[in-house]
Design an enzyme around this catalytic site. Structure first.
Site, PDB file in Angstrom:
ATOM      1  N   GLU A  68       1.006  -0.513  -5.276  1.00  0.00           N
ATOM      2  CA  GLU A  68      -0.028   0.507  -5.449  1.00  0.00           C
ATOM      3  C   GLU A  68       0.677   1.848  -5.672  1.00  0.00           C
ATOM      4  OE1 GLU A  68      -3.728   2.691  -3.151  1.00  0.00           O
ATOM      5  OE2 GLU A  68      -1.743   2.458  -2.292  1.00  0.00           O
TER       6      GLU A  68
ATOM      7  N   ASP B 299       0.829  -1.205   0.000  1.00  0.00           N
ATOM      8  CA  ASP B 299       0.000   0.000   0.000  1.00  0.00           C
ATOM      9  C   ASP B 299       0.864   1.256   0.000  1.00  0.00           C
ATOM     10  OD1 ASP B 299      -2.618   1.477   0.549  1.00  0.00           O
ATOM     11  OD2 ASP B 299      -1.388   2.091   2.256  1.00  0.00           O
TER      12      ASP B 299
END
Length: 564
Positions: free
Chosen positions: A270, A215
């Site tokens: 990401e 993330d």
């Protein structure tokens, strides 16, 4: 501990494997020494599945994976969700919000205990059982790992752990993320590297995860963390003074370590910036990720649905956005993820149908123009994203059948309600509701990909982007894909170019009655090529493409027994 200033402080061990929270007493977590007797420990029975050639990811959050207004458990996910995911044809699960976070509404992105699996869903042994059961079904399991920042919690987190602000993090303003209100790791610190790299190994060894979705990679790559920055694609943005050498080095180390120790490990980045070589091996000068997320694709769909009428959709822009990725670096495409499901945004089905989701999704009610449009475009958007958008595909749980409501966790702003912190999976099981059609289409799409493998095939060749007709045609994995986004016009005998001559049959039709369509092309329909160049291809065929439908066709092969 006693600080150099003489202050005595209590902290939860940084490497603790279990913490529990009793909100009736305090929001602060308590450390638990977790070492159950052997007869209560879960022992893995199944080996990890082989690394899929085509990655089809089902993004899921354990706590919301139930129609009930409560926090769902690991046990519930194992019993109810794993069979559903297997049935739908996905081969990978991405589990969110597993690393322990004090605030449920943070969606797992304010981690305070990096080695602890969230206790609100059950015990560590329950999570092991979940992953082992997934492996028995041939499903790989990825952990949504948050190494980009950490919770500001002091009493039960890493912040001010030794009384200073710089043990794990940068000191002063450099160690704080303005938008996330969280702490930023000092990746140049040897002990921080040891902590984070060990954390990755722990999740791989202790719980047998198969890889990670990292993330907030953009925040790790740049000192400006992507805040207030638009990336144009110029190389000065990627190799200039704003690159965070420490964060970049950590990601290289993490990927190299994981792939050397676990050759079948899968890592996904990401990153919204488009950093070059992010998904190339370290040996080639890359950062080492296997895949990156195509984050521009869902943004494009939201803009189209929010700001453009159907007649204004630009086919060239649609095709360009889906194919605009770095050559040689794998991309995971998605029409919408958890980001688009959160309160404050709307899922694609809500943009398409809005309040009629509550009144006209029964097969006993009128098939209104809004519902007809919504169901047609929902299927078409997913199919063109799947076929044209990347080398992997991702879907957030519930969106496959057009979940009617957004996602909002219990918080002060909604009187701590669980009403929107759940997934109404029961809607697909009601034979009188049209959600079942979208669910079955998603299944057929995944199973058709499994059969023909377009995600691990070379990028598609787009032969037509017709703005007036609103038609897109491309070839990939030996299949012919024809999309008619025109809101009003159907085309008979529409000529499309095709390289391989032969007879073509339909393998996937968004207009099939099995998926809530009108069956305007019979399943037995055959298309025949003519040996004349068209749109830069060696042959052409003529097809019937009804309004707002898509066809995927395959060349028929002959055998001594007849057609196959």
């Amino acid at each position: 501990m006693t600080t150099p200033e003489g202050e005595q402080i209590d902290r939860i061990p940084a490497w603790i494997k279990r913490v529990t929270q009793d909100l009736k007493v305090s929001p602060v977590y308590d450390a638990v020494f977790w070492n159950p007797p052997k007869n209560e420990q879960y022992h893995f029975k199944h080996s990890r599945p082989i690394k899929p050639e085509s990655l089809r990811i089902y993004e899921a959050h354990v706590g919301i994976s139930s129609p009930e207004t409560t926090v769902a458990s690991y046990k519930n996910f194992t019993e109810k969700m794993l069979p559903r995911i297997k049935y739908l044809g996905y081969n990978a699960i991405q589990l969110m919000a597993i690393m322990e976070h004090a605030y449920y509404a943070s969606f797992g992105y304010q981690v305070n205990n990096f080695f602890a699996a969230s206790s609100r869903y059950g015990s560590p042994e329950d999570l092991k059982e979940l992953i082992d059961t997934a492996h028995s079904l041939g499903l790989v399991v990825l952990l949504d790992v948050v190494h980009s920042h950490a919770s500001k919690n002091v009493l039960d987190g890493l912040n001010m752990f030794d009384g200073s602000d710089h043990l794990y993090f940068h000191s002063g303003p450099k160690g704080n993320h303005e938008l996330w209100d969280s702490r930023l790791f000092n990746y140049g610190n040897h002990e921080v590297l040891r902590f984070l790299l060990s954390n990755l190994r722990f999740w791989m060894e202790e719980y047998q995860f198969d890889g990670f979705r990292f993330d907030g990679v953009t925040s790790m790559l740049y000192t400006h963390h992507g805040i207030g920055t638009g990336f144009s694609g110029g190389y000065h943005e990627y190799f200039g003074p704003f690159v965070d050498d420490g964060g970049l080095t950590y990601l290289m180390l993490a990927n190299e370590m994981l792939h050397q120790l676990y050759p079948n490990c899968i890592t996904v980045a990401e990153d919204v910036s488009g950093m070059p070589a992010l998904c190339l091996p370290l040996a080639l000068g890359g950062v080492g990720f296997d895949y990156r997320l195509a984050m521009a694709v869902p943004d494009m769909y939201i803009k189209l649905l929010k700001e453009r009428s159907d007649e204004e959709w630009n086919m060239g822009h649609l095709a360009f956005t889906l194919t605009n990725r770095r050559h040689g670096e794998k991309t995971i495409a998605y029409a919408e993820s958890h980001d688009q499901a959160l309160v404050g945004d709307k899922s694609l089905m809500m943009w398409l149908c809005d309040k009629e989701m509550y009144t006209n999704m029964s097969i006993l009610s009128e098939f209104t123009p809004i519902i007809e449009r919504g169901m047609s475009l929902h299927k078409m958007i997913r199919l063109i994203t799947h076929g044209l958008g990347g080398e992997g595909y991702l879907n957030f749980e519930g969106n496959e059948f057009g979940h009617p409501e957004w996602l909002d966790f219990p918080r002060a702003g909604n009187q701590n309600s669980f009403w929107y912190a759940r997934r109404q999976l029961n809607l697909t099981e009601d034979g009188l509701l049209r959600y079942k059609f979208l669910n079955e289409f998603d299944r057929k799409m995944q199973l058709t990909e499994e059969k023909y493998g377009w995600l691990h095939s070379p990028q598609a060749y787009v032969s037509l982007k017709h703005e007036e007709d609103k038609v897109i045609v491309f070839e990939r994995a030996g299949l012919l894909w024809v999309f008619n986004f025109n809101p009003t016009k159907s085309f008979a005998d529409y000529r499309v170019g095709i390289d391989k001559p032969g007879t073509y049959r339909i393998v996937l039709d968004t207009d099939d009655s099995e998926f809530g369509g009108f069956n305007r092309n019979a399943k037995e329909t055959r298309f025949f090529t003519a040996g004349e160049e068209w749109n830069g291809r060696s042959n052409y065929i003529q097809v019937y493409i009804p309004s707002r439908t898509a066809l995927v066709s395959l060349p028929v092969t002959y055998s001594f027994l007849g057609l196959i």
